[in-house]
Scaffold this active site. Sequence first.
Site, mmCIF file in Angstrom:
data_model
loop_
_atom_site.group_PDB
_atom_site.id
_atom_site.type_symbol
_atom_site.label_atom_id
_atom_site.label_comp_id
_atom_site.label_asym_id
_atom_site.label_seq_id
_atom_site.Cartn_x
_atom_site.Cartn_y
_atom_site.Cartn_z
ATOM 1 N N ASP A 190 16.711 17.836 1.159
ATOM 2 C CA ASP A 190 18.075 18.168 1.576
ATOM 3 C C ASP A 190 18.515 19.371 0.754
ATOM 4 O O ASP A 190 18.502 19.320 -0.482
ATOM 5 C CB ASP A 190 19.029 17.001 1.313
ATOM 6 C CG ASP A 190 18.790 15.828 2.256
ATOM 7 O OD1 ASP A 190 18.201 16.040 3.331
ATOM 8 O OD2 ASP A 190 19.183 14.705 1.916
ATOM 9 N N ASP A 204 21.565 10.595 13.380
ATOM 10 C CA ASP A 204 22.162 9.866 12.254
ATOM 11 C C ASP A 204 23.048 8.775 12.837
ATOM 12 O O ASP A 204 23.905 9.066 13.676
ATOM 13 C CB ASP A 204 23.035 10.794 11.396
ATOM 14 C CG ASP A 204 22.243 11.908 10.731
ATOM 15 O OD1 ASP A 204 21.023 11.755 10.557
ATOM 16 O OD2 ASP A 204 22.853 12.941 10.392
#
Length: 252
Positions: free
Chosen positions: A11, A130
């Site tokens: 990330d 997500d």
Amino acid sequence: MLTKRIIPCLDVKGGRVVKGVNFKDLRDEGDPVELARYYDREGADELVFLDITASAENRGIVIDMVEKTAASVFIPFTIGGGIRTISDMKAILNAGADKVSINSAAVKNPGLIAEGARVFGSQCIVVAIDCCRKNGNWEVYINGGRTVTGLDAIKWAQKVEELGAGEILLTSMDADGTKDGYDTELLAAVSTAVEIPVIASGGAGMPEHLREAIVEGQADAVLAASIFHEKTYSVSEVKEYLAGHGIPVRIE
């Protein structure tokens, strides 16, 4: 059983690799290109870079990072975050990425999936989903987990497959960063609803969790961040564990 892929996830925020819990409380984990080199040496099968603020802050990906990574590693890698157009995809793939991952843009403009698959091939298009549990189902979120869409995760997974996505990167926001294990119920529900590969994401804390994602969740690949960045386990240790439990993995 086909060979299962182990994929470290990086990330990226402001050019640095970060990690948090439930998408919050981010801490610095290092330089993305250096970490990519490290994981390549460690035996990772692929890498995923997610620019976690790009979509929310409406900014494109740093092509420079893609070019440096492509020059440094020999394994496939995927770039996600801030990809909104075919020209964004082209720039990233031309810079050396093997695949692009789209999430918010796919929900806002599902035609982007079909167009990307037509122009570059389905094998280049990963749709990231997500989601959070809600009333016994799973609801899709976008913009780095900040915006609820009202979409059902399983129906959306079937839709992205129909539109031409080559893979689904499925993250349980409930499990993300907790190290308590993947949401195997979610994984199994999506994996059985689609034919394309599903990459499990969110919740890895020990090798056993990756085994559960593959066996119980029927995942085709497992993505993890904290356990690798913090060197709790190495990629090779995880692969040895999985191989010892009868799961086919690539061992160098």
